[in-house]
Scaffold this active site. Structure first.
Site, PDB file in Angstrom:
ATOM      1  N   CYS A 185       0.837  -1.179  -0.123  1.00  0.00           N
ATOM      2  CA  CYS A 185      -0.199   0.064  -0.110  1.00  0.00           C
ATOM      3  C   CYS A 185       1.140   1.137  -0.073  1.00  0.00           C
ATOM      4  CB  CYS A 185      -0.839  -0.214   1.181  1.00  0.00           C
ATOM      5  SG  CYS A 185      -1.977   1.426   1.328  1.00  0.00           S
ATOM      6  N   CYS A 243      -0.292   2.964   3.796  1.00  0.00           N
ATOM      7  CA  CYS A 243       0.375   2.374   4.986  1.00  0.00           C
ATOM      8  C   CYS A 243       1.643   1.784   4.953  1.00  0.00           C
ATOM      9  CB  CYS A 243      -0.822   1.495   5.743  1.00  0.00           C
ATOM     10  SG  CYS A 243      -1.050  -0.167   4.829  1.00  0.00           S
ATOM     11  N   ASP A 268      28.166   2.569  57.000  1.00  0.00           N
ATOM     12  CA  ASP A 268      29.434   2.329  56.487  1.00  0.00           C
ATOM     13  C   ASP A 268      29.614   0.612  56.547  1.00  0.00           C
ATOM     14  OD1 ASP A 268      29.669   5.010  56.081  1.00  0.00           O
ATOM     15  OD2 ASP A 268      30.608   5.205  58.217  1.00  0.00           O
TER      16      ASP A 268
END
Length: 531
Positions: A102, A105, A347
């Site tokens: 197409c 599209c 820590d």
């Protein structure tokens, strides 16, 4: 072709399609709708290689977009309604029922595309195309509760459609049918038409509904002509288009000559749309919104960092909380990766005890959504590790709001600590009274020297909510300091003063040197994941 024909829906798997009665009803609506199509305009579109589904789309006939029949049957419906011999010729030219690509599209509404291996894939029906998508989903994702369908298309589709619409409006503006129906206004886009045509079949095949979902199915279409230098020039010259309806064009018309769109009038003699030899490339991808699994962790070792700590390719510590938890949860969710988030951090040499620290594991693109039973298995597996460095509790699946609560708790909640402290003189009862009497003590902390290499030099005001001192039997210069502070307080610096960068400090309050020997976090109070 005979005027009489039998409409037989052709579907690869009857379980994917609507019931026979529903298909028949849609076909009847479609037949009635095409009766009013202008034959000359339809013939014009077919001549310019516009596919049958795009023809229906341009005339706002939605049944023709998603009805589950082949293009050959759709063309036959047009032929019967419009009595155009051109349609018969068109059908006879289609190899095995396939049409040319197409011009609008680019194969999208024909369910034709090129895959990543450059192989041409062609599907006659929306149900077949949806089945292909559903099978790909099921190969990778065992559990989904819903899905969102996303489509990305090349801009060449919009440009070609604008050219066609402009030409048709120019040519048929004086026709009665055009004036009565305001034809070609507010048409459904290719993107929405594709979604409309396959969503129902996807829902049936996957067994879940389409909605705003954490699971996304994405179809990305690209066309080589959309990125060529010639096409880019056409895009730049097409910027003067005036949009109307879905794509625009109220007063301006465009023409396409040698694939270059220019402003100007359109006539039969100079209208030329570039031939599209091949359909788009189509990439099918899936993504799952992150799954958040939250809980509290306890760190039992003074040689385990919270997150991976590698400097100059050398690991610091035995392991990390992040890895010990994340590496055991990730396989059970079959995700691509994980991120670790916690309400603050300690820590490497600080243990996390007591109620534990809230954390989240963010599992990226999880293909398996854990159940309550599997969550319990995760917790048991982590707590059963022979290393016994980390433990977890209260594991549960959290929504994305858990992340916001985590960040809020990191900055605003209270935390309790226990520290072994040494001072340069003997402790006395007045010292105990001095520290224990202080409530909501404001402390100004400059960024500690030990973290200046990675933190901005700022002054931070923090609050020490309360302190208690516990004597150690047989020692006059050592004691246990229990304290509750605002989140983000540097505890080590609060004890020794950091060369005056934290004030006041334990050392300045007692008028002596103070050092912290061991530190444990004993409680992190947050609304999220409390016991």
């Amino acid at each position: 072709m005979s005027d009489e024909y039998v409409i037989t829906p052709v579907v690869s798997d009857p379980n994917l399609a609507a019931s026979g009665d529903e298909v028949t009803d849609e076909m009847k609506l479609l037949e009635n709708a095409v009766q009013e199509l202008p034959a000359n305009a339809v013939k014009e579109l077919i001549t310019h290689e516009v596919c049958v589904r795009c023809i229906f789309r341009l005339f706002n006939i939605h049944e023709g977009i998603h009805v589950l029949v082949s293009p050959t049957i759709l063309y036959s419906i047009i032929e019967k309604a419009t009595k155009l011999e051109a349609v018969t010729t068109k059908c006879s030219q289609m190899p095995e029922g396939k049409s040319n690509i197409c011009s609008i599209c680019l194969g999208v509404m024909q369910f034709s595309y090129r895959d990543q291996r450059e192989m041409l894939v062609e599907k006659d029906h929306a149900a077949d195309f949806a089945m292909m998508i559903a099978e790909s989903v099921k190969e990778k994702y065992h559990e989904i509760t819903s899905f969102t369908l996303e489509v990305s298309l090349p801009t060449l589709i919009i440009e070609n459609e604008s050219v066609i619409l402009s030409y048709m409006k120019k040519k048929y503006a004086s026709e009665v049918w055009f004036q009565e129906k305001s034809s070609f206004e507010h048409i459904i886009s290719v993107k929405d038409a594709l979604k409309l045509s396959i969503t129902n079949s996807l829902e049936v095949s996957l067994g879940v509904k389409s909605s705003v979902s954490d699971f996304r199915i994405r179809l990305t279409y690209e066309h080589e002509d959309d990125t060529s230098a010639e096409n880019k020039m056409g895009k730049n010259q097409c910027n003067k288009r005036i949009k109307s309806g879905m794509y625009g064009l109220r007063n301006g018309f465009v023409k396409c000559t040698n694939a270059t769109v220019q402003s100007g009038d359109v006539s039969d003699s100079n209208f030329q749309l570039k031939k599209v030899g091949m359909p788009c490339h189509m990439a099918l991808t899936f993504s799952q919104a992150p799954v958040y699994i939250g809980g509290r962790y306890l760190k039992l070792s003074r040689n385990v960092s919270q997150t991976r700590w590698i400097i100059d390719d050398e690991r610091k510590g035995e392991a990390s909380v992040e890895e010990l938890i994340g590496e055991n949860i990730l396989p059970m969710c079959n995700g691509d990766g994980y991120k670790f988030h916690a309400a603050g951090r300690e820590d490497i040499d600080v243990r996390m005890l007591g109620s534990g620290r809230p954390f989240l594991i963010e599992i990226q693109n999880a293909r398996h959504l854990p159940s309550q039973e599997s969550i319990k298995e995760m917790e048991k597996k982590i707590n059963g590790l022979q290393s016994n460095l980390v433990r977890v509790k209260h594991l549960k699946i959290l929504g994305s709001q858990g992340w916001s609560l985590m960040r809020e708790g990191e900055a605003e909640k209270q935390k309790q600590y226990a520290a072994l402290v040494w001072i340069s003189r003997s402790i006395n009862e007045d010292d105990l009274e001095t520290l224990s009497s202080l409530k909501d003590l404001k402390v100004l902390q400059r960024t500690p020297i030990r973290v200046l290499h990675r933190r901005s030099p700022l002054d931070r005001e923090k609050i020490i909510h309360w302190m208690n001192i516990e004597k150690i039997a047989g020692s006059s210069q050592y004691f246990l300091l229990h304290l509750c502070t605002q989140a983000g307080t540097y505890i080590k610096e609060f004890v020794h003063g950091d060369l005056g960068r934290t004030h006041p400090s334990i050392g300045s309050l007692l008028g002596c040197r103070a050092e912290i020997l061991q530190l444990d976090v004993t409680d992190v109070k947050m609304d999220i994941l409390n016991e």
